[in-house]
Design an enzyme around this catalytic site. Structure first.
Site, PDB file in Angstrom:
ATOM      1  N   GLU A   1       0.832  -1.214   0.000  1.00  0.00           N
ATOM      2  CA  GLU A   1       0.000   0.000   0.000  1.00  0.00           C
ATOM      3  C   GLU A   1       0.870   1.269   0.000  1.00  0.00           C
ATOM      4  OE1 GLU A   1      -4.300  -1.387   1.693  1.00  0.00           O
ATOM      5  OE2 GLU A   1      -3.009  -0.323   3.107  1.00  0.00           O
TER       6      GLU A   1
ATOM      7  N   GLU B   1      -6.403  -6.911  -2.057  1.00  0.00           N
ATOM      8  CA  GLU B   1      -7.039  -6.915  -0.743  1.00  0.00           C
ATOM      9  C   GLU B   1      -8.489  -6.476  -0.878  1.00  0.00           C
ATOM     10  OE1 GLU B   1      -5.174  -4.795   2.430  1.00  0.00           O
ATOM     11  OE2 GLU B   1      -3.137  -5.383   1.827  1.00  0.00           O
TER      12      GLU B   1
END
Length: 362
Positions: free
Chosen positions: A157, A263
């Protein structure tokens, strides 16, 4: 190479790349060590990996920290030693492996990208060398163990950068330096015909503008040798499915890279089994998606995301985060803490599989 970014728009792209039905099970080792058990839909006790595989999962994602001390109650999970054990299990089960380098001693995400303690005091060029050395060391040990990853994720991320304070958005040249060193380590291990895909992962799956700006900045600073774009997309935070679709289509036009939703999750209940409040509840999901927490809606949302990604020309896969992480004392979000994610597992508080596992069978 298999999964060539330049060729995904051709009809044969789908033939050569199996759609990834994925699950991140980075908590599993800690869960089992704390006594967690898993039961399939018929009530039969089984290995969690075998249950996931039986319902269509073909790729497992694992995170790796540098030198963890706060990872679950024992503190040292998701280190190299544990990763070797888990990676061998995954490969022995006949599944693919996505290895997720955080380049941190604990969680790294868009809110925090903390330098590993062992790298503190290094200059940016030394940190870049450490990225190369650590990545290479891990891959060499996995190779020796016969558990080499199929996909390597360089950073987790990283929409706000990585390895702060060098690699912030104010210093895109440093972000590029660190990413290219990680990528170079992967490429240097590609011998004897081995092909490994490199993934760059952002958190902003529902934001086409942010995603586009980030990858444009990477390209400007010479980051081009990667194969897959990974996105986090939690619909209760990121917005409607059309936002993910817009992002994927923009990436198809601009970068021609396969895209994986690496995700996603949705709650099956509002109940909590410990003193730590769940981070996502029906109060949030009803407000943002119109759907309350339930097993049926967990399956519905997961299936919708899989269908959407499969339909898009650059759609390569979907990973659920973390289906096996129900509430067990000692395997909370960090050392000494409870579990804020338990109600988004795909197993109930007793380890019994939920109907939502069928989503992987699409």
């Amino acid at each position: 190479m298999r999964g060539s970014a330049e060729n995904f728009l051709r009809p044969e792209w789908r033939i050569h790349m199996e759609f990834l039905m994925g699950a991140d099970i980075s908590s599993l080792q800690a869960m089992e060590d704390q006594g967690a058990e898993y039961f399939d839909l018929d009530g039969t006790k089984k290995d969690a990996i075998s249950i996931l595989k039986a319902h269509g999962v073909n790729c497992i994602r694992l995170r790796i920290f540098n030198r963890p001390e706060r990872s679950f109650d024992r503190g040292d999970y998701c280190d190299l030693a544990g990763t070797l054990v888990m990676a061998k299990r995954i490969k022995e089960a006949g599944l693919k492996l996505l290895l997720n380098f955080h380049y941190s001693d604990f969680w790294a995400d868009w809110k925090k990208q903390t330098m590993p303690a062992d790298w503190n005091g290094q200059g940016k060029d030394e940190v870049a060398q450490s990225v190369y050395a650590f990545t290479g060391k891990v891959l060499k040990e996995l190779d020796a163990a016969g558990a080499y990853p199929d996909i390597v994720q360089i950073g987790n991320e990283i929409g706000c950068g990585l390895l702060w304070d060098y690699g912030t958005l104010e210093h895109p040249e440093n972000i590029a330096l660190f990413l290219n060193q990680g990528i170079r380590a992967v490429r240097d291990m590609q011998r004897n015909g081995r092909k490994t895909e490199v993934m760059i992962h952002l958190e902003c799956g529902g934001d086409a503008q942010r995603t586009g700006r980030f990858f444009a900045e990477l390209q400007k600073h010479g980051v081009t040798d990667y194969d897959v774009i990974g996105l986090s997309y939690y619909p209760y935070w990121a917005g409607g499915y059309e936002k993910l679709q817009e992002n994927m289509r923009n990436l198809a036009r601009c970068y021609k890279k396969p895209v994986v939703v690496v995700e996603t999750a949705f709650p099956y209940t509002d109940d909590s089994s410990d003193d730590m409040p769940n981070v996502v509840s029906s109060e949030l999901t009803v407000e943002t998606t119109g759907l309350k927490a339930s097993v049926a809606n967990q399956r519905r949302v997961t299936e919708e995301i899989i269908r959407l990604v499969k339909k898009e020309e650059n759609g390569y896969g979907v990973f659920y985060w973390e289906p096996v992480w129900y509430c067990v004392k000692g395997a909370g979000v960090e050392k000494g803490s409870g579990n804020e994610w338990e109600n988004q597992a795909m197993f109930d508080k007793n380890g019994r599989a939920l109907d939502s596992l069928h989503a992987f069978e699409l």
